[in-house]
Design an enzyme around this catalytic site. Structure first.
Site, short mmCIF file in Angstrom:
data_model
loop_
_atom_site.label_atom_id
_atom_site.label_comp_id
_atom_site.label_asym_id
_atom_site.label_seq_id
_atom_site.Cartn_x
_atom_site.Cartn_y
_atom_site.Cartn_z
N LYS A 80 3.83 6.42 2.48
CA LYS A 80 4.53 5.32 3.15
C LYS A 80 6.03 5.56 3.09
CE LYS A 80 4.63 0.21 2.98
NZ LYS A 80 4.07 -0.96 2.25
N SER A 158 2.11 -4.27 5.05
CA SER A 158 3.14 -3.47 5.69
C SER A 158 2.80 -1.99 5.77
CB SER A 158 4.47 -3.65 4.96
OG SER A 158 4.38 -3.18 3.62
N SER A 182 -0.05 -5.66 1.17
CA SER A 182 0.29 -4.57 2.08
C SER A 182 -0.58 -3.34 1.97
CB SER A 182 1.76 -4.17 1.89
OG SER A 182 2.60 -5.21 2.32
#
Length: 456
Positions: A80, A158, A182
């Site tokens: 990420k 996210s 997330s």
């Protein structure tokens, strides 16, 4: 076979690599080929082909010489865009950080998995500054949920690109962060496994924060076993230490309040069918009201969310300057709400949090909690991009169930349990109280086949 390397579980691919049936160089090359051929270009923000091929060649050499670093040697992983990668700026899904100084070294967790032999493929897209559970990003594009067959649907956030990269078969595992859901939300929406650790279980050095009181890490992958292997390496272990727990005698606790409010019928049906399979396998299921859930919602109404207060403190200077004009206006609007939380309010939230954690720990005890990861399936992207009021309402609804666990410092694992509306995946969330990660993962290992049923 090579064309499906990214669609394999970590465990499946490890068998091929360790036995010599697959070479890490070939694996990495075919992963990059799959990414190049994948139509959705919003999944990755950066590809690390030079670094990855260097790591893959080193892995291949070790394996030929009989010097394997262990189960994860040669396994591709995506990161990420919150994790420092040496030589690159960490952009956190935002254009305002694109010109910041490159990281002088990898994030600590990146270094740990590199030392386990894993191959860094690239950085995945995300909600800007990790501040949304939907995964929409106006700067780098929104990755489209690969499970949707009718119209483009959100990936969840996210860790949006991480969820899509795994679900689309591009990589076997991607690393995410979880402050309010997330990891678990994109896992549920994309029909994969997502494990969120107890806060503090993994080293956070070199990870861009959202709210340090709530931030945690965890992998998105194809199986609970994969998550167990990755978690071990994230703690510097050479072999997993989680022991599978028998389902017979396992005690599940299902909350009766909050988590089913306004839940879609298909989500409830898939969840209840999984509970029946649990009981048939010998697990016991009890249901109860958890008063702390309502108290948490009341706290947020009175003082504002803890995550918003800490996000505002982090971004206060940025929001007061020209950078705010270059940010997603929805992120700006939501973060500025944190200015309403005064210092006394913030202290009151923390004191209430400590009290509620203690009370819920006593109520839950050694049981494993179970409820839907999200009360709805992944909705279409377009209406959310066009309507801010719908965006905020859907974001709050999406984050509700998972954020309860963050506030109470639970660990959790989302496992696919079936499909709901429009044939979209539904996730079942197993959770345990703080620092009971081994118990949670041991139960999840035994439960995965039961939870999945016939979901593939």
């Amino acid at each position: 076979m090579s064309k499906s390397f990214g669609a394999m579980s970590v465990a499946q691919l490890s068998v091929l690599i360790q036995s010599g049936a697959a070479d890490p160089v070939d694996v990495a090359e075919t992963v990059f080929e799959s990414i190049a051929n994948y139509a959705d270009k919003a999944v990755f923000t950066t590809l690390l082909e030079g670094r990855a091929m260097e790591e893959a060649r080193a892995s291949s050499k070790r394996l030929r010489e009989g010097r394997s670093l262990g189960l994860l040697d040669g396994i591709p992983i995506a990161w990420k865009d919150l994790f420092d990668i040496e030589g690159l700026p960490t952009t956190a899904g935002s254009v305002v950080l694109a010109a910041t100084a490159p990281a002088s070294c990898d994030a600590a967790i990146v270094g740990l998995l590199r030392r386990a032999g894993m191959v860094a493929i690239g950085r995945t897209n995300m909600s800007e500054f990790a501040f949304s559970g939907l995964g929409i990003n106006p700067h780098y594009g929104t990755p489209v949920n690969p499970r949707g067959t009718d119209l483009p649907r959100i990936p969840g956030g996210s860790s949006s690109g991480a969820g899509v990269a795994v679900a689309a078969g591009l990589v076997p595992v991607a690393m995410g962060t979880d402050t309010g859901g997330s990891v678990r939300i994109p896992a549920a929406f994309n029909g994969i496994v997502g494990y969120k650790a107890t806060s503090g279980r993994h080293v956070m050095d070199g990870v861009y924060p959202l709210a340090k009181s709530l931030d945690s890490l965890g992998p998105l992958c194809r199986s609970v076993r994969d998550a167990v292997w990755i978690d071990a390496a994230m703690r510097g272990l050479t072999a997993p230490d989680v022991i599978e727990r028998p389902l017979r005698g396992l005690e599940l606790l299902v909350p009766e309040n909050v988590v089913f409010d306004a839940a879609e019928p298909g989500v409830v049906a898939a969840f209840e069918a999984a509970l029946e399979r649990f009981q048939s396998a010998g697990a016991s299921v009890s249901r109860t009201i958890i008063p702390a859930f309502n108290e948490i919602l009341d706290l947020m109404t009175r003082y504002g969310p803890l995550v918003t207060a800490e996000a505002f403190a982090l971004h206060q200077e940025r929001l007061a300057g020209p950078d705010a004009e270059r940010m997603d206006h929805r992120v700006v609007m939501r973060t500025r709400l944190g200015s309403r939380t005064t210092a006394p309010d913030y202290i009151a939230i923390l004191e209430a949090r400590r009290r509620l954690i203690g009370g819920v720990d006593r109520l839950v005890g050694d049981r494993i909690l179970a409820f839907p990861t999200v009360a709805h399936v992944a909705p279409p992207i377009a209406p959310l991009e066009e309507n801010d009021e719908l965006f905020f309402a859907t974001n709050n609804r999406t984050l509700r169930n998972t954020a309860l666990g963050n506030f109470l410092d639970w660990c959790g694992a989302s496992i696919p349990c079936g499909t709901g509306e429009s044939g979209m995946p539904v996730g079942l969330l197993l959770s345990a109280t703080a620092s009971r990660d081994e118990a949670l993962l041991g139960a999840a290992l035994a439960a995965e086949a039961v939870v999945r049923g016939d979901f593939v």
